[in-house]
Scaffold this active site. Structure first.
Site, mmCIF file in Angstrom:
data_model
loop_
_atom_site.group_PDB
_atom_site.id
_atom_site.type_symbol
_atom_site.label_atom_id
_atom_site.label_comp_id
_atom_site.label_asym_id
_atom_site.label_seq_id
_atom_site.Cartn_x
_atom_site.Cartn_y
_atom_site.Cartn_z
ATOM 1 N N GLY A 81 0.833 -1.195 0.000
ATOM 2 C CA GLY A 81 0.000 0.000 0.000
ATOM 3 C C GLY A 81 0.867 1.244 0.000
ATOM 4 C CD GLN A 117 3.379 5.869 2.576
ATOM 5 O OE1 GLN A 117 2.402 5.333 2.044
ATOM 6 N NE2 GLN A 117 4.339 5.172 3.148
ATOM 7 C CB CYS A 165 4.916 2.260 7.411
ATOM 8 S SG CYS A 165 4.537 3.769 6.515
ATOM 9 C CG LEU A 166 6.508 0.946 1.415
ATOM 10 C CD1 LEU A 166 5.971 1.229 0.022
ATOM 11 C CD2 LEU A 166 7.618 -0.091 1.366
ATOM 12 C CG HIS A 209 -0.839 1.592 7.278
ATOM 13 N ND1 HIS A 209 0.047 1.162 8.241
ATOM 14 C CD2 HIS A 209 -0.110 2.353 6.411
ATOM 15 C CE1 HIS A 209 1.253 1.656 7.962
ATOM 16 N NE2 HIS A 209 1.188 2.367 6.860
ATOM 17 C CD GLU A 210 -1.079 2.663 2.689
ATOM 18 O OE1 GLU A 210 -0.568 3.793 2.618
ATOM 19 O OE2 GLU A 210 -0.419 1.642 2.984
ATOM 20 C CG HIS A 267 0.402 7.053 5.232
ATOM 21 N ND1 HIS A 267 1.551 7.487 5.850
ATOM 22 C CD2 HIS A 267 0.553 5.711 5.088
ATOM 23 C CE1 HIS A 267 2.355 6.453 6.071
ATOM 24 N NE2 HIS A 267 1.773 5.360 5.618
HETATM 25 NI NI NI Z 1 2.508 3.421 5.649
#
Ligand code: NI
Length: 167
Positions: free
Chosen positions: A46, A51, A91-92, A133-134, A137
């Protein structure tokens, strides 16, 4: 298509609240495609526009094993939630860390797709967790916000150190 740079915690730009997308233009579609490419390359399941430093309400997700089911969510809104589920999240933007977070187990959302068409989606388990989660963000929120202060500070210091070593 292009691979985009992913912001990393504690970059303050990750705290920006994303704006609603008024028109799903060709620019937005191209961004969604670039975000999918960036997510697959990372690799991740995701990615939120926040991000990649674009503060508009756009998310891409693919939880399929063979990476053939891209999901694009524009202006997503949770209209119903049920139950609780705890799982380790990563998370990236917070590479290398996985910590348990509690989320709603089942959610119903309304969103626009890649073409700007309205749709409803019911999601559970991993997909539900990923969407929540996204969506965090987009609100400038990160999974480390659910951890204790101490834990968050440790992760912050370690990531800052790694980021310094890279530059
Ligand atoms: Ni994330």
């Amino acid at each position: 298509m292009a691979i985009l740079d992913i912001l990393e915690f504690p970059d303050p730009r990750l705290r920006t609240r994303a704006k609603k997308i008024e028109n799903v233009t060709q620019k937005i579609t191209a961004l969604a495609d670039d975000m999918l490419e960036t997510m697959y390359a990372a690799p991740g399941i995701g990615l939120a526009a926040s991000q990649v430093n674009v503060h508009q309400q756009l998310i891409v997700i693919d939880i399929s094993e063979d990476k053939t089911q891209p999901l694009v969510l524009i202006n997503p809104k949770i209209v119903h939630r049920e139950g609780e589920i705890e799982s380790d999240e990563g998370c990236l933007s917070i590479p290398g860390y996985y910590e348990p977070v509690v989320r709603s187990e089942i959610i119903q959302i309304k969103a626009l797709d890649r073409e700007g068409k309205k749709f409803d989606l019911q999601a559970d388990e991993l997909l539900a967790i990923c969407i929540q989660h996204e969506m965090d963000h987009l609100a400038g929120k990160l999974f480390v916000d659910y951890l204790s202060n101490t834990k968050r500070q440790i992760i912050r210091k370690k990531l800052l150190k790694l980021q310094k070593q890279r530059t």
